[in-house]
Write an enzyme that holds these catalytic residues in place. Structure first.
Site, mmCIF file in Angstrom:
data_model
loop_
_atom_site.group_PDB
_atom_site.id
_atom_site.type_symbol
_atom_site.label_atom_id
_atom_site.label_comp_id
_atom_site.label_asym_id
_atom_site.label_seq_id
_atom_site.Cartn_x
_atom_site.Cartn_y
_atom_site.Cartn_z
ATOM 1 N N THR A 1 27.831 39.293 34.214
ATOM 2 C CA THR A 1 28.461 39.284 32.893
ATOM 3 C C THR A 1 27.447 39.192 31.759
ATOM 4 O OG1 THR A 1 28.815 36.906 33.193
ATOM 5 C CG2 THR A 1 30.663 38.372 33.690
ATOM 6 N N GLY A 2 26.158 39.006 32.061
ATOM 7 C CA GLY A 2 25.145 39.068 31.016
ATOM 8 C C GLY A 2 24.581 37.735 30.593
ATOM 9 N N LYS A 3 24.594 36.735 31.460
ATOM 10 C CA LYS A 3 24.062 35.413 31.099
ATOM 11 C C LYS A 3 22.556 35.469 30.899
ATOM 12 C CE LYS A 3 25.858 33.694 34.814
ATOM 13 N NZ LYS A 3 26.630 34.867 35.246
ATOM 14 N N HIS B 1 51.879 54.587 49.824
ATOM 15 C CA HIS B 1 51.407 53.655 48.789
ATOM 16 C C HIS B 1 51.739 54.178 47.399
ATOM 17 C CE1 HIS B 1 49.352 50.815 51.305
ATOM 18 N NE2 HIS B 1 48.486 51.691 51.784
ATOM 19 N N GLY C 1 29.705 31.842 34.225
ATOM 20 C CA GLY C 1 30.666 32.931 34.338
ATOM 21 C C GLY C 1 30.393 33.732 35.600
ATOM 22 N N PRO D 1 29.182 36.703 38.225
ATOM 23 C CA PRO D 1 27.908 37.447 38.270
ATOM 24 C C PRO D 1 28.016 38.763 37.508
ATOM 25 C CG PRO D 1 28.536 36.669 40.464
ATOM 26 C CD PRO D 1 29.708 36.430 39.576
ATOM 27 N N ASP E 1 45.923 46.118 54.527
ATOM 28 C CA ASP E 1 47.141 45.945 53.736
ATOM 29 C C ASP E 1 47.940 44.743 54.231
ATOM 30 O OD1 ASP E 1 46.449 48.245 52.340
ATOM 31 O OD2 ASP E 1 47.519 49.539 53.749
ATOM 32 N N GLU F 1 48.720 57.192 52.512
ATOM 33 C CA GLU F 1 48.382 57.037 51.109
ATOM 34 C C GLU F 1 49.525 57.497 50.213
ATOM 35 O OE1 GLU F 1 45.897 55.368 50.239
ATOM 36 O OE2 GLU F 1 44.992 55.284 52.230
#
Length: 627
Positions: free
Chosen positions: A184-186, A406, A180, A182, A478, A403
């Site tokens: 994510t808790g492996k 956007h 999975g 990086p 952008d 901004e």
């Protein structure tokens, strides 16, 4: 030491009386010298006087001839010694290097075979056995990946009650692959297995197998499985297995002999002729696509578990785990933080609460409030504030309009994510930023969403052209992202009416990761020109749509820019008050957004990463998300 002792014995002699050269010449003239042994190499004369006294005398260079004439004239018995080395000394000097080399070679061989000495330790595994004295991690400390916990809990149950599974004819998986993104808790899951299993647990990194010497990695693999078999049933955890398990023969000019030999030994140990009974291998990687197919087949890694980014419920559970031991204020709502952190992994959420704790400690607070948590989210998304950066009033107003463009386009268009926050305070490498959070978990994007997203990204550049008539370099990021989205729509997603539903071109691979170096375009030059024209059309239509929205809501854009110049950062309540007028206006082709999309109601966001539009100073930030 032996050579020195031999030389000392061969060259040492009886004690002699030291004479000065002038005194020696006087004794020669007086006839008191009986014998003289001239040592040419050492410029010394040894001998015996007429009274049987042994003597030695040194003379300067080039004086031997003069001294010899004096001794001959006095009738002294003379001997000349050229001081050549003895046969024993010469043999020692010639044979000693050979003896030393042979002895060193035999010592290295014996140490490698016997497992003792530096070389024996060099070929041993670097695996670490779990220490029972360290804090134990259990499945209760892991959240956000219930399916993975359920799969791994089965291994724990099998080790605890094997008869229940054997009665059904079931066999425990020999290997479990956790893969999975990086963070994510492996690795945390593997530590939880170690804490729950109650069996010997060996952990090692994939890079610990590979060395510059061929054969060392394979030897370490054998040694690791030998240790695990001796304490079976046991669990082996290999972190970052892609360091050793990459596709064989990958890369320019073939594969890496040492790595491939190590992989071959690992394949044999997992499911070869000699079956490793009672040893379960758990491995983790971020790149399962580059692993060798022989490693992934059933019988080796029987079970492959995806550890993906957590959803809304998972993020709230992870925040609850990491909030233990932290003095959270009464205003902190973990459910709200979970909604405002889409796309965050477990490591990101742990870092979020840690940043909030650091900010509270820096300010001398006794509890962590929602203010620190919100600021921690902004720091993780866009970087720390750069209040020391000095900008002129004109630059600040240009950034505010950029901004604001956007935010206004993103608010009006129907298929964009709600605008959550707008700021012109510099963070990281960005001069300003607009944060849009998705309303719900999304697993894919529609064409309408991609088109409106392009229009929102071009809202900043279009606002610059509309207000100042002269665009700046701040929209480079952008423009890059808009071009990527448009080209992906045409060549990958089949969203072009002109070119139809087909994929054009092959993805470029990494030759050192087991993929092709580069692919030839699988289309003609005419199709390439059509692709460029279609990309230009999509970008042009998005720009025209953004200009139409900004022209229609010019007054709202001015008020939004003025508020940004005054307050620098606007959140949901402030944006809802300013953009309320734009809710009631229909832009024709661009549908108006309802008032529920922004205002007092907190958005419910999901697993998609938040879209952050940034007005930047030229360079592209390294944390830019891919479209």
């Amino acid at each position: 030491m032996a050579v020195g002792a031999v030389l000392l014995l061969t060259r040492s002699g009886p004690d002699r009386t030291d004479l000065k050269l002038a005194e020696f010449e006087q004794k020669i003239a007086a006839g008191e010298v009986a014998t003289a042994d001239i040592q040419d190499r050492e410029n010394r004369v040894d001998g015996k006087l007429t009274d049987d006294t042994l003597y030695k005398v040194s003379y300067p260079n080039d004086y031997a001839e003069t001294l010899t004439k004096q001794l001959v004239a006095a009738g002294v018995e003379i001997e000349t010694n050229n001081q050549g080395e003895s046969i024993l000394t010469r043999l020692l000097f010639q044979l000693l290097p050979v003896v030393l080399l042979v002895g060193a070679f035999l010592w290295l061989i014996s140490s490698m075979q016997g497992g003792s000495g530096p070389m024996g330790k060099f070929s041993k595994t670097k695996a670490r056995k779990a220490d029972k004295d360290l804090p134990v991690v259990t499945f209760a400390d892991v959240a956000g990946c219930d399916e993975a916990i359920e799969e791994l809990a089965e291994i724990r149950d099998f080790l605890a009650e094997p008869d229940r599974f054997l009665a059904m004819g079931a066999k425990i998986p020999k290997g479990v692959l956790l893969f999975g993104p990086p963070g994510t808790g492996k690795t945390l899951l593997a530590r939880a297995v170690a804490g729950e299993a109650g069996a010997p647990f060996f952990s090692i990194s994939g890079s610990d197998f590979v060395e510059m010497f061929v054969g060392v990695g394979a030897s370490r693999v054998r040694n690791l499985f030998e240790q695990a078999k001796a304490e079976a049933p046991a669990i082996i955890f290999v972190d970052e297995i892609d360091a050793v398990g990459r596709h064989r023969g990958a890369g320019l000019g073939g594969g890496h002999d040492e790595r491939e030999q190590t992989l071959n030994q690992l394949l044999v140990e997992m499911d070869g002729f000699d079956v490793s009974a009672g040893v379960i291998l758990i491995a983790a990687t971020n790149r399962p696509d580059i692993l060798d197919p022989a490693l992934l087949r059933p019988g080796r890694f029987d079970r492959q578990i995806v550890v993906d980014q957590p959803d809304l419920v998972g993020r709230e559970a992870i925040l609850a785990v990491h909030a233990k031991g932290k003095p959270l204020g009464d205003d902190v709502a973990l459910a709200v933080l979970a909604r405002r952190t889409p796309g965050f992994t477990g490591a990101d959420l742990a870092n979020l609460l840690n940043e909030a704790a650091l900010l509270a400690a820096r300010r001398g607070e006794t509890t962590i409030s929602m203010r620190e948590c919100e600021e921690a989210i902004d720091r993780l998304l866009a970087g720390p504030e750069r209040k020391s950066r000095v900008m002129s009033d004109r630059e600040k107003r240009m950034i505010a309009y950029h901004e604001g463009g956007h935010a206004l386009v993103g608010h009006v268009l129907l298929n964009t994510d709600p605008i959550h926050r707008v700021s012109i305070i510099s963070r990281g490498r960005a001069l300003g930023w607009t944060l849009a959070l998705p309303v719900e978990d999304k697993l894919w994007h529609t064409r309408a969403e991609l088109v409106d997203q392009m229009a929102m990204l071009l809202g900043g550049r279009t606002a610059e052209e509309l207000i100042f008539g002269d665009p700046t370099t701040g929209a480079s990021d952008d423009i890059k992202r808009v071009t990527q989205i448009a080209r992906a729509m045409v060549t990958q997603y089949g969203m072009s009416d002109a070119l139809g539903t087909q994929q054009l071109g092959r993805q470029r691979g990494e030759p050192f990761l087991g993929r092709e170096m580069a692919g030839e375009p699988d289309y003609s030059e005419q199709v390439a020109a059509a692709i460029d024209a279609e990309v230009a059309r999509l970008v042009g239509e998005a720009r025209a749509e953004a200009r139409e929205v900004l022209s229609l809501h010019r007054g709202t854009l001015d008020r939004l820019a003025d508020a940004l110049v005054e307050h620098e950062t606007l959140g949901d309540p402030e944006l809802g008050a300013i953009l309320a007028e734009a809710d009631a206006v229909d832009t024709g082709d661009a549908p108006a957004r309802g008032s529920a999309r922004i205002g007092n109601e907190a958005p419910s966001v999901g697993a998609d990463a938040p879209q952050v539009s940034r007005y930047q100073a030229g360079a592209t930030p390294p944390w830019e998300p891919e479209p």
